[in-house]
Design a protein around this motif. Structure first.
Motif, PDB file in Angstrom:
ATOM      1  N   LEU A 192      15.023  50.101 -70.982  1.00 29.22           N
ATOM      2  CA  LEU A 192      15.210  48.831 -71.678  1.00 29.22           C
ATOM      3  C   LEU A 192      13.897  48.340 -72.267  1.00 29.22           C
ATOM      4  CD1 LEU A 192      17.211  46.628 -72.364  1.00 29.22           C
ATOM      5  CD2 LEU A 192      16.541  45.465 -70.283  1.00 29.22           C
ATOM      6  N   HIS A 193      12.840  48.475 -71.496  1.00 27.13           N
ATOM      7  CA  HIS A 193      11.558  47.994 -71.982  1.00 27.13           C
ATOM      8  C   HIS A 193      11.023  48.826 -73.138  1.00 27.13           C
ATOM      9  CE1 HIS A 193       9.904  44.751 -69.321  1.00 27.13           C
ATOM     10  NE2 HIS A 193      11.135  44.915 -68.892  1.00 27.13           N
ATOM     11  N   VAL A 195      12.700  49.832 -75.577  1.00 26.49           N
ATOM     12  CA  VAL A 195      13.270  49.224 -76.775  1.00 26.49           C
ATOM     13  C   VAL A 195      12.547  47.928 -77.114  1.00 26.49           C
ATOM     14  CG1 VAL A 195      15.333  48.157 -77.727  1.00 26.49           C
ATOM     15  CG2 VAL A 195      15.522  50.257 -76.410  1.00 26.49           C
ATOM     16  N   LEU A 196      12.301  47.127 -76.081  1.00 28.92           N
ATOM     17  CA  LEU A 196      11.697  45.823 -76.329  1.00 28.92           C
ATOM     18  C   LEU A 196      10.246  45.940 -76.773  1.00 28.92           C
ATOM     19  CD1 LEU A 196      13.307  44.019 -73.307  1.00 28.92           C
ATOM     20  CD2 LEU A 196      13.832  43.661 -75.707  1.00 28.92           C
ATOM     21  N   GLU A 198       8.966  48.084 -78.581  1.00 25.93           N
ATOM     22  CA  GLU A 198       8.915  48.453 -79.993  1.00 25.93           C
ATOM     23  C   GLU A 198       8.835  47.207 -80.880  1.00 25.93           C
ATOM     24  OE1 GLU A 198      11.734  50.736 -83.250  1.00 25.93           O
ATOM     25  OE2 GLU A 198      12.422  50.395 -81.211  1.00 25.93           O
TER      26      GLU A 198
END
Lengths: 360, 430
Positions: A192-193, A195-196, A198
């Motif tokens: 998840l991180h 993606v974040l 980015e």
């Protein structure tokens, strides 16, 4: 009031299973971080653990195959801590499990959501997948597998959650609700991180790492009855709002420690630059307060720089790291080590470890 | 160390039955039900299609300090906390006094589970053609500059406790997530902080918005939910022979706890004493209770002993009473183990028969209703109790509220993973 001791420690990190692997990582002898990218964004380092196939853990529980990956992190760390403690099955009965997590079961939730959205929950998802989407699954699995029938809780207070588990666990022991508890944190959130991150080009935090750090904290009387050698005394956990300088002073006042007796301060700082700044602030403040000499001889470390950002698991991992830094006679020849963990808002936790002198 | 007496001075709820605790209690003792067909998403085709939803506009501040109240769950818990603070006539602390106040909240999975994690998961798996990609795009379009802070808060409601902390000026913030036991766990932990003298005031409670496209089918897969889809008002039927699972409910509930000394010093109205609490773990299975109720009984016994009471002092048991076959049978056995023969003389009722199971908020809501029971003298009924189960042979206060002088209530909460928490509420004797 009795004393409490750490009698077992276990951790799961990208460097491997156990505090020996953690020690290697701190010495710079672990394999490098993986470099990953979610897609179009820049590649970044991650300390991913991934699925664990641990035969030693599998041998402890016939339903090991049902345990989700998030829970396995905590499970393996707990197993290692329990084994080191030497607690027998009969002795474990009244012991509890307090774990902290910030993002918890993110990845299991992703899997379950994907099933739900893409494939239709009625035909695609397994009930076993759903079990893993519950924050307190690790604490539950550990209690079930190791027959720990004492207090059981999961804390989700952000990055301070692992330290909060120790803070709260100590109080359970003080209130004589359990002779000991497994305390620490577990985290699985790298996907998840990725993606974040980015979308957050200004981010300057530590490498993303996941895993678990768990210690078994035991009341002195129970430990004495079992005739075991502790790894360290858990002198106390202090919560404090404000600067680290003020926090260290509060630790001294509340726990009755002298800074002159502290040999190691582990700061929850993600970069060496920030560590240097924080140390300079501390030295300046100490100088102004007329006790600048007290800081001389203290080693300040920022283990997040080497190990990565574990969020809610950091409290457990950082304490394990501090344990690996102990030498005969304590930390840098002094009696105490302080582990700083950031909590929610401007609150911090300070975990005070003492030289592991076996009680008389 | 001497133990401080812990008292309750404020109650606040935002639940399917309403947002005024006094009115909610009146509806509960009349046995009114709020379970119905799910409206928050289209449940067609799902095994379970019923829930207990908050269907009214909840009045709550849009901002609390720096925190935006930007989703239902935050609105519910901030609304409940705001009402509890007003009920207690409590001002926000300033300066050093903030160190003497704490928040202990049980926060469940937030509402963005399906809208946030699912699409990201799809992206990670390279399935961009999925219709949910558009949801992901809209999320990104709406996301502020700090996606981590905003986006992940949606998941765990990390801002709920800090926002509530602003309302009472609390320095210490704690979040628990012990599944269905965590509402009572939050209350017990907050009480323990006061009893130890670490703080004077604590806001304790829980919030949960589990009526989502993910959690409803998830719990249904575990065979935990009722599938009485054609008769939702009668679906939650704890201890009844025809029970087939619980109904998922949403909302928030909060109690203001204080040391007796602090409450008296500020002239607060003391509603009840929070006299004791106990914890245990079944260590049996992740999703099923130990069938003989051993861990549950241990937890109840510890709570009663912690209050300095004997089993025969308990006037009423506010049961966990989920309406699942396993829980209600095990809880009945456990009550008999903990109370002995006194169990047969003790009214036991489950509030969940009327509003379903609020998961992380359940223990706090039922704690609020327990306090009201002591104050008002009417034990809430177990609604939908029609056919006795031979394995559940206690007095469940069937269908009609019962007037009674109630001095001591044992409140049970049991959860996923075998976590058990019991709390003892007692009439305050100044």
């Amino acid at each position: 009031m009795g004393r409490r001791f750490i009698v077992g420690a276990g951790c799961v990190t990208w460097a491997g299973l156990g505090i020996e692997a953690l020690e290697q990582a701190l010495r710079g002898e672990a394999p490098p971080f993986a470099v990953e990218s979610p897609g179009s964004g820049p590649s970044i380092d991650v300390g991913r653990v991934g699925p664990i196939k641990d035969p030693a853990s599998a041998a402890t529980y016939r339903r090991w195959g049902q345990v989700d990956t998030y829970s396995r992190y905590g499970y393996v760390a707990a197993r290692l801590a329990l084994e080191q403690s030497g607690l027998t099955l009969e002795e474990r009965e009244a012991y509890g499990v307090f774990l902290g997590t910030s993002y918890g079961c993110m990845e299991e939730n992703q899997r379950f959501d994907r099933y739900t959205i893409k494939e239709g929950v009625l035909k695609g998802a397994s009930p076993l997948v759903f079990k893993g989407t519950v924050d307190n699954a690790p604490a539950g699995w550990i209690a079930v597998a190791f027959k720990l029938r004492g207090p059981n809780a999961t804390f989700v207070s952000g990055d301070g959650a692992g330290a909060e588990s120790m803070w709260s666990g100590l109080r359970q022991i003080e209130a004589m609700r359990a002779p000991g508890l497994l305390c620490g944190g577990v985290e699985r959130f790298v996907d998840l991180h990725l993606v974040l991150r980015e979308r957050d080009p200004d981010w300057q935090g530590a490498t993303l790492s996941e895993g678990s750090g768990v210690v078994l904290v035991e009341d002195e009387a129970a430990m004495r009855a079992r005739d075991v050698t502790p790894l360290a005394e858990l002198v106390g956990v202090v919560r404090h709002r404000g600067s680290i300088t003020e926090g260290l002073q509060a630790v001294g006042v509340r726990l009755g420690l002298r800074l002159e007796d502290v040999g190691l301060v582990s700061l929850a700082t993600p970069t060496l630059e920030r560590l240097a700044e924080e140390r300079a602030e501390l030295e300046q403040s100490a100088k102004e307060g007329g006790h600048g000499a007290a800081l001389e001889g203290i080693e300040f470390v920022a283990d997040k720089v080497t190990l990565g950002e574990f969020h809610g698991a950091w409290g457990g991992v950082a304490v394990c790291a501090a344990l690996t830094r102990r030498e005969p006679g304590g930390w840098n020849g002094r009696k105490y080590a302080l582990v700083h963990v950031r909590g929610e808002g401007d609150e911090s936790f300070y975990v005070a470890l003492g030289e592991p002198v076996k009680p008389e | 160390m001497s133990r401080q007496k812990v008292v309750v001075t404020g109650l606040g709820v935002v639940v399917p039955h309403g947002d005024d605790i006094d009115a909610v209690y009146q509806r509960i003792i009349r046995g009114e039900n709020e379970c119905g067909r799910i409206t928050k998403f289209d449940p067609e085709g799902f095994l379970c299609q019923i829930g207990s939803e908050v269907k009214y506009e909840v009045e709550a501040p849009d901002m609390v300090g720096p925190y935006t109240v930007h989703n239902d769950a935050l609105r519910y818990v901030v609304g409940a906390a705001d009402r509890a603070v007003k009920y207690a006539n409590l001002d926000a602390a300033t300066g050093d006094e903030q160190d003497r106040r704490a928040i202990v909240l049980s926060t469940g999975v937030g509402p963005a589970n399906i809208d946030f994690l699912g699409p990201i998961a799809l992206r990670l798996h390279g399935e961009d053609s999925d219709p949910y990609t558009s949801d992901m795009a809209s999320f990104y379009a709406q996301a502020p500059d700090e996606p981590e802070a905003q986006g992940l808060d949606e998941f765990h409601l990390d801002t709920a406790a800090p926002a509530c902390a602003v309302l009472i000026g609390a320095a210490h913030v704690n979040n628990t997530a012990s599944a269905c036991a965590s509402g009572s766990h939050a209350v017990a932990d907050a009480a323990a902080m006061i009893a130890r003298g670490e703080v004077d005031v604590a806001l304790a409670g829980g919030v949960c918005t589990p009526v989502t496209r993910v959690l409803v089918p998830g719990f249904a897969m575990l065979q935990a939910l009722s599938t009485r889809n054609d008769d939702p008002e009668h679906a939650s039927r704890p201890f009844d022979a025809g029970r087939d699972g619980f109904v998922m409910g949403e909302g928030a509930a909060v109690l203001i706890l204080e040391s007796e000394e602090h409450a008296k010093a500020r002239g607060a109205t003391i509603l009840a004493e929070l006299a004791g609490w106990g914890y245990s773990c079944d260590a049996y299975r992740l999703t099923d209770p130990q069938p003989e109720g051993v861990g549950m009984a241990l937890c109840m016994t510890r709570a009663i002993e912690s209050a300095g009471l004997k089993p025969e002092d308990v006037d009423h048991v506010n049961a966990h009473g989920t309406s699942t076959p396993y829980n209600d049978r095990a809880e009945t056995l456990a009550i008999k183990k903990a109370l002995g023969d006194h169990a047969y003389k003790t009214p036991v009722s489950s509030n969940k028969s009327m509003f379903g199971h609020l998961i992380h908020a359940a223990g706090a809501l039922e704690g609020c209703l327990s306090v009201k029971t002591i104050l008002e003298g009417v034990i809430p009924p177990t609604a939908n109790y029609e056919e006795a189960d031979p394995l559940c042979d206690l007095d469940y206060v069937p269908n009609t509220g019962r007037p009674a002088k109630v001095d001591v209530i044992l409140k049970n909460s049991f959860g996923f993973g075998g976590m058990n928490v019991s709390v003892v509420y007692r009439r305050y004797e100044g």
